[in-house]
Scaffold this motif. Structure first.
Motif, PDB file in Angstrom:
ATOM      1  N   ARG A   1       0.830  -1.214   0.000  1.00 23.42           N
ATOM      2  CA  ARG A   1       0.000   0.000   0.000  1.00 23.42           C
ATOM      3  C   ARG A   1       0.862   1.261   0.000  1.00 23.42           C
ATOM      4  NH1 ARG A   1      -2.531  -1.167   4.214  1.00 23.42           N
ATOM      5  NH2 ARG A   1      -1.389   0.129   5.711  1.00 23.42           N
ATOM      6  N   HIS A   2       1.924   1.260   0.795  1.00 20.92           N
ATOM      7  CA  HIS A   2       2.746   2.465   0.948  1.00 20.92           C
ATOM      8  C   HIS A   2       3.640   2.700  -0.266  1.00 20.92           C
ATOM      9  CE1 HIS A   2       4.902   5.508   3.440  1.00 20.92           C
ATOM     10  NE2 HIS A   2       5.932   5.157   2.676  1.00 20.92           N
ATOM     11  N   VAL A   3       4.281   1.657  -0.768  1.00 21.02           N
ATOM     12  CA  VAL A   3       5.269   1.814  -1.846  1.00 21.02           C
ATOM     13  C   VAL A   3       4.623   1.724  -3.224  1.00 21.02           C
ATOM     14  CG1 VAL A   3       7.355   0.841  -2.900  1.00 21.02           C
ATOM     15  CG2 VAL A   3       7.146   0.957  -0.396  1.00 21.02           C
ATOM     16  N   PHE A   4       3.742   0.751  -3.415  1.00 17.58           N
ATOM     17  CA  PHE A   4       3.152   0.534  -4.737  1.00 17.58           C
ATOM     18  C   PHE A   4       1.797   1.205  -4.901  1.00 17.58           C
ATOM     19  CE2 PHE A   4       5.612  -3.594  -4.131  1.00 17.58           C
ATOM     20  CZ  PHE A   4       6.707  -3.161  -4.865  1.00 17.58           C
ATOM     21  N   GLY A   5       1.165   1.578  -3.790  1.00 19.79           N
ATOM     22  CA  GLY A   5      -0.136   2.222  -3.868  1.00 19.79           C
ATOM     23  C   GLY A   5      -1.248   1.293  -4.284  1.00 19.79           C
ATOM     24  N   VAL A   6      -1.083  -0.004  -4.035  1.00 19.54           N
ATOM     25  CA  VAL A   6      -2.112  -0.987  -4.404  1.00 19.54           C
ATOM     26  C   VAL A   6      -2.367  -1.896  -3.212  1.00 19.54           C
ATOM     27  CG1 VAL A   6      -1.477  -0.962  -6.845  1.00 19.54           C
ATOM     28  CG2 VAL A   6      -0.446  -2.661  -5.304  1.00 19.54           C
ATOM     29  N   ARG A   7      -3.485  -2.581  -3.252  1.00 22.62           N
ATOM     30  CA  ARG A   7      -3.861  -3.525  -2.198  1.00 22.62           C
ATOM     31  C   ARG A   7      -3.331  -4.903  -2.555  1.00 22.62           C
ATOM     32  NH1 ARG A   7      -8.564  -6.735  -1.123  1.00 22.62           N
ATOM     33  NH2 ARG A   7      -8.910  -6.981   1.136  1.00 22.62           N
ATOM     34  N   LEU A   8      -2.629  -5.518  -1.636  1.00 17.16           N
ATOM     35  CA  LEU A   8      -2.094  -6.858  -1.868  1.00 17.16           C
ATOM     36  C   LEU A   8      -3.191  -7.895  -1.606  1.00 17.16           C
ATOM     37  CD1 LEU A   8       0.220  -8.869  -2.343  1.00 17.16           C
ATOM     38  CD2 LEU A   8       0.777  -8.657   0.098  1.00 17.16           C
ATOM     39  N   THR A   9      -3.469  -8.685  -2.606  1.00 15.88           N
ATOM     40  CA  THR A   9      -4.420  -9.789  -2.462  1.00 15.88           C
ATOM     41  C   THR A   9      -3.692 -11.068  -2.856  1.00 15.88           C
ATOM     42  OG1 THR A   9      -5.229  -9.407  -4.709  1.00 15.88           O
ATOM     43  CG2 THR A   9      -6.436  -8.353  -2.909  1.00 15.88           C
ATOM     44  N   ALA A  10      -3.261 -11.815  -1.881  1.00 16.36           N
ATOM     45  CA  ALA A  10      -2.501 -13.034  -2.148  1.00 16.36           C
ATOM     46  C   ALA A  10      -2.564 -13.920  -0.918  1.00 16.36           C
ATOM     47  CB  ALA A  10      -1.049 -12.700  -2.496  1.00 16.36           C
ATOM     48  N   GLU A  11      -2.188 -15.167  -1.094  1.00 16.52           N
ATOM     49  CA  GLU A  11      -2.092 -16.116   0.003  1.00 16.52           C
ATOM     50  C   GLU A  11      -0.612 -16.377   0.281  1.00 16.52           C
ATOM     51  OE1 GLU A  11      -4.469 -17.464   1.850  1.00 16.52           O
ATOM     52  OE2 GLU A  11      -6.063 -16.403   0.770  1.00 16.52           O
ATOM     53  N   PRO A  12      -0.208 -16.363   1.528  1.00 14.49           N
ATOM     54  CA  PRO A  12       1.196 -16.645   1.816  1.00 14.49           C
ATOM     55  C   PRO A  12       1.542 -18.104   1.549  1.00 14.49           C
ATOM     56  CG  PRO A  12      -0.065 -16.455   3.858  1.00 14.49           C
ATOM     57  CD  PRO A  12      -0.987 -16.053   2.743  1.00 14.49           C
ATOM     58  N   ALA A  13       2.754 -18.325   1.087  1.00 11.38           N
ATOM     59  CA  ALA A  13       3.221 -19.695   0.880  1.00 11.38           C
ATOM     60  C   ALA A  13       3.700 -20.316   2.183  1.00 11.38           C
ATOM     61  CB  ALA A  13       4.359 -19.710  -0.142  1.00 11.38           C
ATOM     62  N   VAL A  14       4.237 -19.466   3.072  1.00 13.41           N
ATOM     63  CA  VAL A  14       4.722 -19.917   4.377  1.00 13.41           C
ATOM     64  C   VAL A  14       4.248 -18.915   5.422  1.00 13.41           C
ATOM     65  CG1 VAL A  14       6.735 -20.411   5.819  1.00 13.41           C
ATOM     66  CG2 VAL A  14       6.779 -20.998   3.391  1.00 13.41           C
ATOM     67  N   ILE A  15       3.698 -19.430   6.514  1.00 13.85           N
ATOM     68  CA  ILE A  15       3.334 -18.604   7.666  1.00 13.85           C
ATOM     69  C   ILE A  15       4.134 -19.111   8.860  1.00 13.85           C
ATOM     70  CG2 ILE A  15       1.477 -17.825   9.200  1.00 13.85           C
ATOM     71  CD1 ILE A  15      -0.495 -18.524   6.945  1.00 13.85           C
ATOM     72  N   VAL A  16       4.929 -18.238   9.463  1.00 11.27           N
ATOM     73  CA  VAL A  16       5.705 -18.616  10.642  1.00 11.27           C
ATOM     74  C   VAL A  16       5.753 -17.407  11.575  1.00 11.27           C
ATOM     75  CG1 VAL A  16       7.856 -18.082   9.395  1.00 11.27           C
ATOM     76  CG2 VAL A  16       7.935 -19.452  11.507  1.00 11.27           C
ATOM     77  N   ALA A  17       5.338 -17.601  12.815  1.00 14.97           N
ATOM     78  CA  ALA A  17       5.136 -16.489  13.746  1.00 14.97           C
ATOM     79  C   ALA A  17       6.429 -16.049  14.421  1.00 14.97           C
ATOM     80  CB  ALA A  17       4.096 -16.876  14.795  1.00 14.97           C
ATOM     81  N   ASP A  18       7.458 -15.860  13.625  1.00 11.92           N
ATOM     82  CA  ASP A  18       8.736 -15.350  14.130  1.00 11.92           C
ATOM     83  C   ASP A  18       9.457 -14.740  12.939  1.00 11.92           C
ATOM     84  OD1 ASP A  18      11.524 -15.091  14.906  1.00 11.92           O
ATOM     85  OD2 ASP A  18      11.046 -16.385  16.614  1.00 11.92           O
ATOM     86  N   LEU A  19       9.704 -13.439  12.996  1.00 12.01           N
ATOM     87  CA  LEU A  19      10.329 -12.774  11.854  1.00 12.01           C
ATOM     88  C   LEU A  19      11.741 -13.273  11.587  1.00 12.01           C
ATOM     89  CD1 LEU A  19       9.097  -9.094  12.334  1.00 12.01           C
ATOM     90  CD2 LEU A  19       8.372 -10.744  10.600  1.00 12.01           C
ATOM     91  N   ARG A  20      12.416 -13.786  12.608  1.00  9.59           N
ATOM     92  CA  ARG A  20      13.746 -14.364  12.362  1.00  9.59           C
ATOM     93  C   ARG A  20      13.630 -15.617  11.503  1.00  9.59           C
ATOM     94  NH1 ARG A  20      14.984 -14.518  18.638  1.00  9.59           N
ATOM     95  NH2 ARG A  20      12.815 -15.168  18.458  1.00  9.59           N
ATOM     96  N   ALA A  21      12.571 -16.398  11.715  1.00 15.84           N
ATOM     97  CA  ALA A  21      12.341 -17.573  10.879  1.00 15.84           C
ATOM     98  C   ALA A  21      11.932 -17.165   9.473  1.00 15.84           C
ATOM     99  CB  ALA A  21      11.263 -18.462  11.508  1.00 15.84           C
ATOM    100  N   VAL A  22      11.164 -16.072   9.354  1.00 13.34           N
ATOM    101  CA  VAL A  22      10.826 -15.544   8.029  1.00 13.34           C
ATOM    102  C   VAL A  22      12.105 -15.187   7.277  1.00 13.34           C
ATOM    103  CG1 VAL A  22       9.720 -13.649   6.779  1.00 13.34           C
ATOM    104  CG2 VAL A  22       8.548 -14.704   8.716  1.00 13.34           C
ATOM    105  N   ALA A  23      13.020 -14.483   7.946  1.00 12.58           N
ATOM    106  CA  ALA A  23      14.285 -14.101   7.305  1.00 12.58           C
ATOM    107  C   ALA A  23      15.078 -15.329   6.886  1.00 12.58           C
ATOM    108  CB  ALA A  23      15.106 -13.238   8.267  1.00 12.58           C
ATOM    109  N   ALA A  24      15.092 -16.365   7.720  1.00 10.25           N
ATOM    110  CA  ALA A  24      15.835 -17.580   7.383  1.00 10.25           C
ATOM    111  C   ALA A  24      15.229 -18.274   6.171  1.00 10.25           C
ATOM    112  CB  ALA A  24      15.844 -18.526   8.587  1.00 10.25           C
ATOM    113  N   ALA A  25      13.899 -18.308   6.106  1.00 10.31           N
ATOM    114  CA  ALA A  25      13.251 -18.943   4.957  1.00 10.31           C
ATOM    115  C   ALA A  25      13.530 -18.178   3.677  1.00 10.31           C
ATOM    116  CB  ALA A  25      11.738 -19.038   5.208  1.00 10.31           C
ATOM    117  N   VAL A  26      13.501 -16.857   3.752  1.00  6.12           N
ATOM    118  CA  VAL A  26      13.789 -16.045   2.565  1.00  6.12           C
ATOM    119  C   VAL A  26      15.244 -16.237   2.135  1.00  6.12           C
ATOM    120  CG1 VAL A  26      13.908 -13.706   1.644  1.00  6.12           C
ATOM    121  CG2 VAL A  26      11.990 -14.377   3.103  1.00  6.12           C
ATOM    122  N   ALA A  27      16.168 -16.218   3.089  1.00  5.15           N
ATOM    123  CA  ALA A  27      17.590 -16.392   2.767  1.00  5.15           C
ATOM    124  C   ALA A  27      17.855 -17.758   2.145  1.00  5.15           C
ATOM    125  CB  ALA A  27      18.440 -16.215   4.023  1.00  5.15           C
TER     126      ALA A  27
END
Length: 306
Positions: free
Chosen positions: A217-243
Motif C-alpha cells: 500500500r505504501h510503496v506501490f499504492g495498491v492492495r495486496l491480495t494473495a495467500e502466503p506460501a509460508v506462515i511462521v510467527a517469528d520474523l527471524r524464521a521468516v528471514a531464514a526462509a527467505v535467505a
C-alpha cells in the motif's frame, strides 16, 4: 498504628503497602518489597479499600491486577511518597528486601536482537529480568492488568491507563535471496511494481500478511491480495526462509541488517520514502521501582543507536 487515622486521613503505612504491591505485581513480592508479612499486607490492603470505598486489586491465577482506580491512585501518590522516603530516609530493616525481577514484555525479535543485549550490563550488576515475548495487542492487555512492568510495543497504545513514549522507528525492506533476486526484473519492479513479482512465494509471520500489505500500500499504492506460501510467527524464521530461497518477504531493516551486509539477502527496492513503524516503550502510571527505572533508562539510551 490503626487502620485509619483519627482525623479521617489515610494511613501512610497502608498507602506505602499498596504502592509496593502495585509495583511488584503480587502480594507476596509486594510484602518482600515493603518488609512485611503477607498476612499483614493483605490486611492493610483490605483496610485501605474499606477506607477508600473501592476495590484496588483483582486476584489473578498469578499475582494481582490493579483496577483503574488503583492506577489513578498510584499515579497520584508515587511521586510524593518517594520524595518523602528520600527526605526522611527509609525505615531500617534487619535485611533489605531484594528488588523483584523487572517484568519486561515485547516482540520476540526486538527483545532478542535489540533489547536483551543492551540490558546485559544491568544483569551483571544484579538486576533480574522476567521476559515475556508475544504480540503487542495481547501484551498491552497484560500490561494494563498489571502482569508486566514495562513493554516494547509496535502499535501505539490508546487510553490513559498506560504511558507510551516513542522509542525507535523501524524501516521495512522488501528482500529476497540472491538466487531469487537474479530472476526478478528489478527495473520492471521499479517502474511497474508488483507485476514483476508475480508468481513468487510470499513468506509471512501471519496469515493476513500485515507487513507485506502495508508495504504494497505504501510503496506501490495498491492492495495486496494473495495467500502466503509460508506462515511462521517469528520474523527471524521468516528471514531464514527467505535467505534459503523459499520466497520473498518484507522485514524490519534492523532484523535483517547482518544478512543484507553479508549478501545473504538482497533489497529488491530502495524507495525514497520507505514504510516505517514506530516502536514505543510503555508502562503503567506510577508503576516504578529503582530497577524498573534503570531498565527503562538503558532501553532509551540503547534505542538512540537502533
Amino acid at each position: 498504628m490503626s487502620d485509619r487515622e483519627t482525623d479521617g486521613s489515610l494511613d501512610l503505612t497502608q498507602v506505602r503497602t499498596f504502592l509496593a504491591v502495585y509495583r511488584a505485581g503480587t502480594v507476596t513480592a509486594g510484602a518482600r518489597l515493603a518488609g512485611l508479612s503477607q498476612p499483614t499486607v493483605t490486611a492493610q490492603l483490605r483496610a485501605l479499600e474499606q477506607r477508600l470505598g473501592y476495590q484496588l486489586f483483582e486476584r489473578l491465577a498469578r499475582g494481582v491486577a490493579p483496577t483503574a482506580a488503583a492506577a489513578e491512585l498510584a499515579a497520584r501518590v508515587a511521586g510524593p511518597l518517594d520524595a518523602l522516603e528520600l527526605a526522611i530516609g527509609r525505615p531500617a530493616r534487619a535485611e533489605p528486601a531484594p528488588e523483584p525481577p523487572v517484568r519486561l514484555a515485547g516482540p520476540a525479535e526486538m527483545l532478542a536482537i535489540q533489547v536483551l543485549p543492551a540490558l546485559a550490563p544491568l544483569v551483571v550488576a544484579g538486576v533480574r529480568l522476567n521476559i515475556t515475548a508475544g504480540l503487542s495487542d495481547e501484551l498491552l492487555a497484560g500490561l494494563r492488568a498489571g502482569q508486566y512492568d514495562l513493554m516494547l510495543s509496535t502499535v501505539r497504545p490508546r487510553g490513559r491507563t498506560v504511558i507510551a513514549e516513542p522509542l525507535t522507528d523501524e524501516e521495512f525492506v522488501l528482500v529476497a535471496a540472491p538466487a531469487v533476486a537474479e530472476h526478478i526484473d528489478l527495473g520492471s519492479l521499479r517502474t511497474d511494481g508488483p507485476p514483476a513479482l508475480a508468481g513468487l512465494p510470499l513468506i509471512s509471520y501471519a496469515a493476513d500478511l500485515p507487513i507485506l500489505r502495508r508495504y504494497w500500500r505504501h510503496v506501490f499504492g495498491v492492495r495486496l491480495t494473495a495467500e502466503p506460501a509460508v506462515i511462521v510467527a517469528d520474523l527471524r524464521a521468516v528471514a531464514a526462509a527467505v535467505a534459503a530461497g523459499a520466497g520473498i518477504s518484507v522485514l524490519p531493516r534492523y532484523l535483517c541488517a547482518a544478512d543484507l551486509a553479508a549478501g545473504a539477502l538482497i533489497p529488491l527496492l530502495e524507495p525514497d520514502d520507505p514504510p516505517i513503524n514506530t516502536g514505543f516503550l510503555v508502562r503503567r502510571p506510577g508503576a516504578t521501582s529503582p530497577h524498573v527505572d534503570q531498565v527503562a533508562r538503558h532501553i532509551r539510551a540503547a534505542a538512540r543507536d537502533w
